[in-house]
Design a protein around this motif. Structure first.
Motif, PDB file in Angstrom:
ATOM      1  N   LEU A  45     -74.369  14.674 -12.334  1.00  0.00           N
ATOM      2  CA  LEU A  45     -73.349  14.295 -13.365  1.00  0.00           C
ATOM      3  C   LEU A  45     -73.159  12.769 -14.011  1.00  0.00           C
ATOM      4  O   LEU A  45     -73.099  12.570 -15.046  1.00  0.00           O
ATOM      5  CB  LEU A  45     -72.062  14.856 -12.763  1.00  0.00           C
ATOM      6  CG  LEU A  45     -70.937  15.142 -13.525  1.00  0.00           C
ATOM      7  CD1 LEU A  45     -71.426  16.350 -14.499  1.00  0.00           C
ATOM      8  CD2 LEU A  45     -69.614  15.458 -12.940  1.00  0.00           C
TER       9      LEU A  45
ATOM     10  N   LEU B 261     -74.166  11.623 -17.582  1.00  0.00           N
ATOM     11  CA  LEU B 261     -72.998  10.966 -18.358  1.00  0.00           C
ATOM     12  C   LEU B 261     -73.620   9.988 -19.071  1.00  0.00           C
ATOM     13  O   LEU B 261     -73.585   9.199 -20.239  1.00  0.00           O
ATOM     14  CB  LEU B 261     -71.771  10.552 -17.585  1.00  0.00           C
ATOM     15  CG  LEU B 261     -70.775   9.792 -18.364  1.00  0.00           C
ATOM     16  CD1 LEU B 261     -70.085  10.601 -19.293  1.00  0.00           C
ATOM     17  CD2 LEU B 261     -69.677   9.235 -17.480  1.00  0.00           C
TER      18      LEU B 261
ATOM     19  N   ILE C  66     -75.875  10.555 -21.811  1.00  0.00           N
ATOM     20  CA  ILE C  66     -74.784  10.866 -23.061  1.00  0.00           C
ATOM     21  C   ILE C  66     -74.472   9.727 -23.764  1.00  0.00           C
ATOM     22  O   ILE C  66     -74.616   9.684 -24.824  1.00  0.00           O
ATOM     23  CB  ILE C  66     -73.731  11.889 -22.583  1.00  0.00           C
ATOM     24  CG1 ILE C  66     -74.139  13.250 -22.351  1.00  0.00           C
ATOM     25  CG2 ILE C  66     -72.690  11.904 -23.677  1.00  0.00           C
ATOM     26  CD1 ILE C  66     -73.096  13.705 -21.430  1.00  0.00           C
TER      27      ILE C  66
ATOM     28  N   ALA D   8     -76.001  18.085 -17.426  1.00  0.00           N
ATOM     29  CA  ALA D   8     -74.863  18.256 -16.960  1.00  0.00           C
ATOM     30  C   ALA D   8     -74.361  19.622 -16.554  1.00  0.00           C
ATOM     31  O   ALA D   8     -73.962  20.135 -15.461  1.00  0.00           O
ATOM     32  CB  ALA D   8     -73.716  17.620 -17.394  1.00  0.00           C
TER      33      ALA D   8
END
Lengths: 480, 220
Positions: B130, B134, B137, B167
């Protein structure tokens, strides 16, 4: 059985209509078919009020989304009437070709489908997909005139909308991760009904961070400042029926998504309360947009900023929370949707009559088009919050309930409301009076949808029927 | 056994972040597209590995889609568009590349701090995946913000989507609905983009989006 049939009808009718309209070359027939499909969808959604299917794995009808779905299909219907006359004029002046019109009608119904799907979904993933689909269809429609400005607006909307939607998906995944240890893997951990029922057992820190992403993501779609940059361009450059649907409906869908997630947060005792965040963003949007109304020179951009202002008020109301403020928020949202779409209908006629979107080019409306000017003035009075229209009622309720909780916030709210009021009346005066600008030809379009909307808004300001009050109260209680 | 499984998952997810960084300092569109293809292939490997260790065969479909569609088809098509438009040499950035890289490093640190802080309860695998996701992203977002060229903005958007898929794949047992829909939405998004690129060229003979800004002129 019949109830679930109605549920599917609400979604499948627009979808079938979209397919049919894409294949149909005759534009007169297709604009009629567009109106008919929207009417049938509205009828199905009204019937859903009386016969509610039990919540399934994918779909759900409860008090909260019933408000949204009826409002969406109703405005979808009246907008389709307006669109039929508006689009005929665009064809005459050569701004659109029959081929583009076919595309336009198919996209219109596809957008209706996407919004209904988003509202009825009982699954956070499905809801996200629907919001994404709605975004993409509106992007296409904003760019439909293929002028420099409309391409710029569509591109900006596409980029900012996708970023927003991307952040919302990340938030959605985090919600799944927070729910998964408590309710197990797979579909249940994405189902609204299961999520809300088990919210207390979820991992609170993960839920907190998820809400921040969801607020940023869906907040971008709702046009909350400072994430609003796409909104004025998208509203001013697309066809006017689309501006009406964007302002009146699509922003509401994003607000709906936020409300559901807020419910989830409220169900978890350890997670932070999302109220203050929503109050801050709401107040920021209200104040920013109210003062940005003054320098506007384009009539559609003016009302786009007014939409940011009202979305700010709605977010503020739900952020304050409690029975009265939630009621005010719901009422305000309904009234704003009705009034703002009526405004865009009138603006569409005005722009077609005067041949320009510049406020300086629209003067003397009262003497050149008295009926249109009358409707326009009533609409602007309503949106500015003058009594006896419904927006006055909701704003009054909001100000009083805020004052009871925090006078300072109420002061700021009042400042924003008054600033917005002043700007709108100033601009209205400039457009109604003075020497009539040239290029005035009689608009052929129908004013009926405008007066239907205004009648409902006026009615709500004078007398709300008890069943509606009871319904809104139950939703307000549900929102906590 | 357990250790090596984790290590491979982290290696792949970490490589995705690394390739994101490499994307940031490309100064030609053609090389940017090549790096994007690598990005998608690393994603496919990572999702494939997740499918294997989670025993979730539906994730293989996502991996294949990432490989075939984003690793091969899209870069090829975009490559042709870029060559035909004759814009393969130009990438205009806002601010210098050095500053952008520093910002990217800060974003990676930020995502580590945020995710590790809020997920003490989650399994190590999900947590670190995760955090990497992130980071990918945020770097995709940074790329969209700092590029003026429409093609590189689109590449930025697609690498952002790659992070999202990473994710989603890391979230154990997440229903197939979402993966398919993500892939599907990329497809739709790409059609939209295709239309737009076509229209932008038709109107302006350039895909530099700052050309678009000019036309706003005095409008308020």
């Amino acid at each position: 059985m019949r109830a679930s049939l109605l549920l599917y009808a609400t979604m499948l009718m627009p979808l079938a209509a979209a397919a049919l309209l894409a294949a149909l070359p005759a534009y007169r027939l297709s604009s009629l078919l567009n109106v008919f499909a929207a009417l049938m969808t509205f009828a199905a959604s009204c019937a859903l009020l009386f016969e509610r299917p039990a919540a399934g794995v994918y779909f759900l009808v409860d008090d909260l989304n019933a408000v949204f779905i009826v409002l969406t299909t109703f405005i979808g219907f009246t907008t389709s009437i307006f669109s039929a006359s508006y689009i005929a004029h665009e064809l005459e002046t050569g701004k659109l070709t029959p081929l583009y019109l076919r595309f336009y009608h198919a996209m219109y119904q596809l957008l209706m489908f996407a919004m209904n799907l988003a509202l009825l979904a009982n699954n956070i993933g499905l809801m996200w997909v629907a919001v994404e689909l709605a975004t993409l269809t509106t992007v296409m429609m904003v760019g439909i005139y293929r002028t420099h400005e409309s391409l710029e607006a569509a591109w900006k909307y596409f980029i900012l909308g996708s970023v927003g939607i991307g952040l919302a998906l990340f938030g959605t995944i985090l919600v799944y991760l927070a729910a998964q240890p408590a309710v197990g893997e797979g579909l249940p951990a994405m189902t609204w009904t299961v999520l809300i029922a088990n919210a207390a057992k979820f991992d609170a820190p993960l839920l907190n961070i998820a809400f921040v992403f969801l607020l940023l993501g869906y907040g971008t779609k709702a046009g909350l400042a400072p994430l609003h940059a796409w909104l004025p361009d998208a509203h001013s450059e697309g066809p006017t029926p689309i501006s009406a649907v964007l302002s009146g409906l699509l922003l509401n869908v994003a607000i709906y998504a936020l409300l559901r997630f807020k419910l989830l947060m409220a169900g978890n005792g350890e997670a932070f309360t999302p109220g203050p965040l929503m109050i801050t963003l709401g107040l920021l949007s209200l104040l920013f947009a109210a003062f940005m109304l003054y320098p506007r020179r384009d009539i559609k951009r003016l009302f786009a900023y007014s939409s940011i202002e009202h979305i700010g008020i709605i977010a503020f109301a739900f952020g304050i929370g409690g029975a009265v403020a939630n009621f005010a928020g719901l009422l305000h949202m309904t009234m704003h949707s009705l009034t703002k779409s009526a405004i865009f209908f009138t603006v569409g006629h005005i722009v077609q009559a005067k041949g320009t979107q510049r406020i300086s080019g629209i003067s003397g409306l009262a003497s050149s088009h008295p009926m249109l000017a009358f409707a326009f003035a009533l609409c602007v009075f309503a949106i500015a919050g003058l009594p006896p229209f419904g927006i006055f009622t909701s704003e009054f309720m909001l100000v009083t309930s805020t004052f009871a909780k925090n006078p300072w916030l109420a002061g700021l709210l009042g400042l924003g409301l008054i600033a917005g009021f002043g700007a709108l009346l100033l601009k209205l005066q400039a457009m109604l009076f003075g020497e009539a600008s040239k290029g005035s030809k009689e608009p052929t379009a129908t004013l009926i949808p405008i007066f239907i909307h205004l009648a409902i808004v006026l009615m709500a300001g004078l007398y709300l029927p008890p069943p509606v009050v009871a319904w809104f109260q139950s939703v307000a209680r549900m929102l906590g | 056994m357990r250790g090596i499984v984790f290590d491979i998952a982290h290696l792949l997810a970490g490589s995705l972040v690394l390739v994101s960084l490499i994307q940031l300092y490309q100064d030609r569109l053609t090389s940017l597209l090549r790096v994007f293809a690598i990005h998608a292939i690393v994603l496919a490997l990572s999702v494939g590995w997740q499918a294997y260790i989670q025993g979730a065969p539906h994730l293989f479909a996502t991996a294949l889609l990432a490989l075939g569609f984003k690793g091969i088809a899209i870069p090829l098509v975009l490559h042709r568009i870029v060559l035909r438009l004759g814009i393969h040499r130009e990438i205009e950035t806002v601010g210098g590349i050095g500053i952008t890289m520093l910002a990217a490093v800060a974003l990676i640190a930020l995502s580590m701090v945020v995710i590790f802080k809020v997920t003490p309860g989650a399994s190590t695998l999900a947590r670190e995946d995760l955090a990497f996701a992130l980071a990918v992203i945020l770097i995709g977002l940074l790329m969209m913000v700092t590029r003026r060229n429409a093609v590189s903005q689109v590449v930025g958007f697609m690498s952002l989507e790659n992070g999202l898929i990473l994710a989603a794949a890391g979230a154990k047992g997440m229903p197939l609905v979402v993966e398919i829909s993500v892939a599907f939405s990329i497809l739709i998004a790409f059609i939209v983009i295709g239309i737009f690129l076509f229209r932008i060229r038709e109107r302006f003979d350039s895909v530099d989006v700052s050309t678009l800004d000019r036309f706003r002129g005095g409008r308020q």
